[in-house]
Write a protein that holds these residues in place. Structure first.
Motif, PDB file in Angstrom:
ATOM      1  N   LEU A 281       0.816  -1.223   0.000  1.00  4.50           N
ATOM      2  CA  LEU A 281       0.000   0.000   0.000  1.00  4.50           C
ATOM      3  C   LEU A 281       0.841   1.261   0.000  1.00  4.50           C
ATOM      4  CD1 LEU A 281      -2.636  -1.131   2.664  1.00  4.50           C
ATOM      5  CD2 LEU A 281      -2.791  -1.327   0.182  1.00  4.50           C
ATOM      6  N   TYR A 282       2.165   1.139  -0.095  1.00  6.64           N
ATOM      7  CA  TYR A 282       3.061   2.287  -0.007  1.00  6.64           C
ATOM      8  C   TYR A 282       3.990   2.332  -1.210  1.00  6.64           C
ATOM      9  CZ  TYR A 282       1.975   3.549   4.843  1.00  6.64           C
ATOM     10  OH  TYR A 282       1.355   3.970   5.987  1.00  6.64           O
ATOM     11  N   ASP A 283       4.478   3.511  -1.479  1.00  7.59           N
ATOM     12  CA  ASP A 283       5.665   3.674  -2.311  1.00  7.59           C
ATOM     13  C   ASP A 283       6.851   3.420  -1.386  1.00  7.59           C
ATOM     14  OD1 ASP A 283       7.651   4.322  -4.072  1.00  7.59           O
ATOM     15  OD2 ASP A 283       7.308   6.483  -3.991  1.00  7.59           O
ATOM     16  N   TRP A 284       7.476   2.256  -1.513  1.00 13.67           N
ATOM     17  CA  TRP A 284       8.422   1.785  -0.509  1.00 13.67           C
ATOM     18  C   TRP A 284       9.769   1.502  -1.171  1.00 13.67           C
ATOM     19  CZ3 TRP A 284       6.433   0.210   4.581  1.00 13.67           C
ATOM     20  CH2 TRP A 284       7.431  -0.194   5.471  1.00 13.67           C
TER      21      TRP A 284
ATOM     22  N   ARG B  36       9.065   7.115   2.295  1.00 14.75           N
ATOM     23  CA  ARG B  36       7.953   6.259   1.926  1.00 14.75           C
ATOM     24  C   ARG B  36       6.667   7.062   1.993  1.00 14.75           C
ATOM     25  NH1 ARG B  36      10.525   2.266   6.334  1.00 14.75           N
ATOM     26  NH2 ARG B  36      12.343   1.651   5.099  1.00 14.75           N
ATOM     27  N   SER B  37       5.772   6.805   1.069  1.00 14.55           N
ATOM     28  CA  SER B  37       4.511   7.539   1.028  1.00 14.55           C
ATOM     29  C   SER B  37       3.368   6.562   0.764  1.00 14.55           C
ATOM     30  CB  SER B  37       4.548   8.616  -0.060  1.00 14.55           C
ATOM     31  OG  SER B  37       4.818   8.043  -1.329  1.00 14.55           O
ATOM     32  N   PHE B  38       2.230   6.865   1.366  1.00 15.20           N
ATOM     33  CA  PHE B  38       1.060   5.997   1.242  1.00 15.20           C
ATOM     34  C   PHE B  38       0.419   6.179  -0.134  1.00 15.20           C
ATOM     35  CE2 PHE B  38      -3.504   5.153   1.797  1.00 15.20           C
ATOM     36  CZ  PHE B  38      -3.440   3.839   2.238  1.00 15.20           C
ATOM     37  N   LEU B  39       0.132   5.057  -0.821  1.00 12.87           N
ATOM     38  CA  LEU B  39      -0.465   5.101  -2.156  1.00 12.87           C
ATOM     39  C   LEU B  39      -1.817   4.413  -2.238  1.00 12.87           C
ATOM     40  CD1 LEU B  39       2.655   4.239  -4.374  1.00 12.87           C
ATOM     41  CD2 LEU B  39       1.733   6.502  -3.855  1.00 12.87           C
ATOM     42  N   GLY B  40      -2.195   3.686  -1.203  1.00 12.60           N
ATOM     43  CA  GLY B  40      -3.438   2.929  -1.283  1.00 12.60           C
ATOM     44  C   GLY B  40      -3.294   1.756  -2.233  1.00 12.60           C
ATOM     45  N   LEU B  41      -4.208   1.657  -3.197  1.00 11.48           N
ATOM     46  CA  LEU B  41      -4.205   0.542  -4.150  1.00 11.48           C
ATOM     47  C   LEU B  41      -3.515   0.893  -5.462  1.00 11.48           C
ATOM     48  CD1 LEU B  41      -7.865  -0.737  -3.644  1.00 11.48           C
ATOM     49  CD2 LEU B  41      -5.768  -1.611  -2.588  1.00 11.48           C
ATOM     50  N   ASP B  42      -2.746   1.980  -5.489  1.00 12.59           N
ATOM     51  CA  ASP B  42      -2.104   2.400  -6.733  1.00 12.59           C
ATOM     52  C   ASP B  42      -1.106   1.373  -7.257  1.00 12.59           C
ATOM     53  OD1 ASP B  42      -3.602   4.661  -6.764  1.00 12.59           O
ATOM     54  OD2 ASP B  42      -2.010   6.032  -6.121  1.00 12.59           O
ATOM     55  N   ASN B  43      -0.412   0.682  -6.365  1.00 13.52           N
ATOM     56  CA  ASN B  43       0.535  -0.335  -6.823  1.00 13.52           C
ATOM     57  C   ASN B  43      -0.181  -1.451  -7.575  1.00 13.52           C
ATOM     58  OD1 ASN B  43       2.878   0.889  -5.797  1.00 13.52           O
ATOM     59  ND2 ASN B  43       2.552  -0.014  -3.770  1.00 13.52           N
TER      60      ASN B  43
END
Length: 317
Positions: free
Chosen positions: A63-66, A72-79
């Motif tokens: 759920l993150y850009d890791w 790190r930033s939260f992306l939700g379901l973007d991945n």
């Protein structure tokens, strides 16, 4: 002198209730529980550290850009959206994984089943079982390296094709038309021994009385196999099919060592896509999302198999 009945002698005096005997703390039962906790703690600790914690972290990371290094930033379901809609490499890996499974699964199951029946009547049955099982216990990396040498243009396979049949062998691993087939052949050779042992055990457990009754009724050859033996072996067939399917969907070592996913992207699999996103592109969030998509695929197919087993799997009650 008359004596009182036993009931009257053992009855407590009026006004006094019988007190239960107090239990001593730290008795054998409690000590045994602590012994059990002590013996279970290493396994539970290992399961928590090496399985449950990584699974939980994979959920969070998906759920993150890791990146490996950096913010790190939260992306939700973007991945997940990126893999399914924007990354063509992931869809190619899904196609290749299903192609490998479609080729490997029936070949492995049918060949192992046929070999199990072939050796079942031999006096050298135990020897054959050992010989066929040796590749299954040999490390996958070792087998892949050996087969990579066999597949070379100047390798053993090319030599005998030329000398025996006069056929000019292609470059098996560098041709997109033969690369996946070459990986499947190596994988079948590697994994056929395990399923052969399972089928051999199922054949040994077939009830002789049922087989003799079928022969008396005129069942012979293929008819006996399809109408009697195969239904009795259906639990073993279901187990082998399910486990082989799960293994084939997770294929990675063979393709990575033999072809590195090439030529082009003709043998890139889902697990290799996860590996490249995580350790080559260093985007652990996308890699975790790909791993969970693979888990969803395996879970869905396995659930369908378990739901469908009621139609063709016959258990003895």
């Amino acid at each position: 002198m008359a004596t009182r009945p036993i009931e009257q002698r053992t009855r407590p005096a009026p006004g006094f209730a019988a007190r239960p005997r107090p239990r001593r703390r730290g008795g054998p039962g409690r000590r045994e529980r602590w012994y059990a906790y002590g013996f279970l703690s290493p396994g539970v600790l290992g399961l928590t550290v090496f399985t449950l914690f990584p699974v939980a972290m994979a959920v969070v990371m998906s759920l993150y850009d890791w990146p490996i290094f950096g913010q790190r930033s939260f992306l939700g379901l973007d991945n997940f959206r990126y893999l399914l809609l924007e990354d063509p490499g992931f869809l190619v890996s899904v196609r290749n994984t299903f192609l490998f499974t479609a080729l490997f699964l029936p070949l492995n199951v049918l060949l192992s089943l046929g070999l199990a029946f072939w050796i079942s009547g031999s006096r050298w049955q135990q020897v054959f079982r050992v010989l066929f099982f040796i590749p299954a216990i040999t490390p996958m990396v070792v087998n892949a390296v050996i087969w990579k040498m066999l597949y070379q243009p100047q390798g053993v396979i090319a030599h005998y094709l030329d000398s025996w049949f006069g056929i000019a062998a292609p470059n098996f691993l560098a041709d997109s038309g033969t690369a996946m087939i070459s990986v499947v052949v190596m994988s079948v050779w590697q994994g056929i021994g395990y399923n052969l042992i399972v089928f051999s055990a199922a054949i040994d457990e077939l009830p002789r009385s049922v087989l003799e009754a079928a022969e008396i009724d005129g069942a012979r050859g293929l008819r006996k196999f399809l109408r009697v033996q195969l239904p009795l072996m259906s639990p073993a067939v279901f187990f082998v099919t399910t486990m082989t399917m799960i293994t084939s969907l997770q294929v990675f070592t063979q393709t990575y060592i033999l072809t590195k996913g090439g030529p082009g992207d003709s043998t890139v699999t889902m697990v290799q896509n996860v590996y490249e996103n995580g350790f080559v592109s260093r985007d652990l969030g996308v890699a975790a999302a790909g791993a969970w998509l693979l888990f969803a695929v395996i879970l869905l197919i396995t659930a369908v198999q378990f739901l469908g087993q009621k139609r063709w799997v016959h258990y003895e009650h």
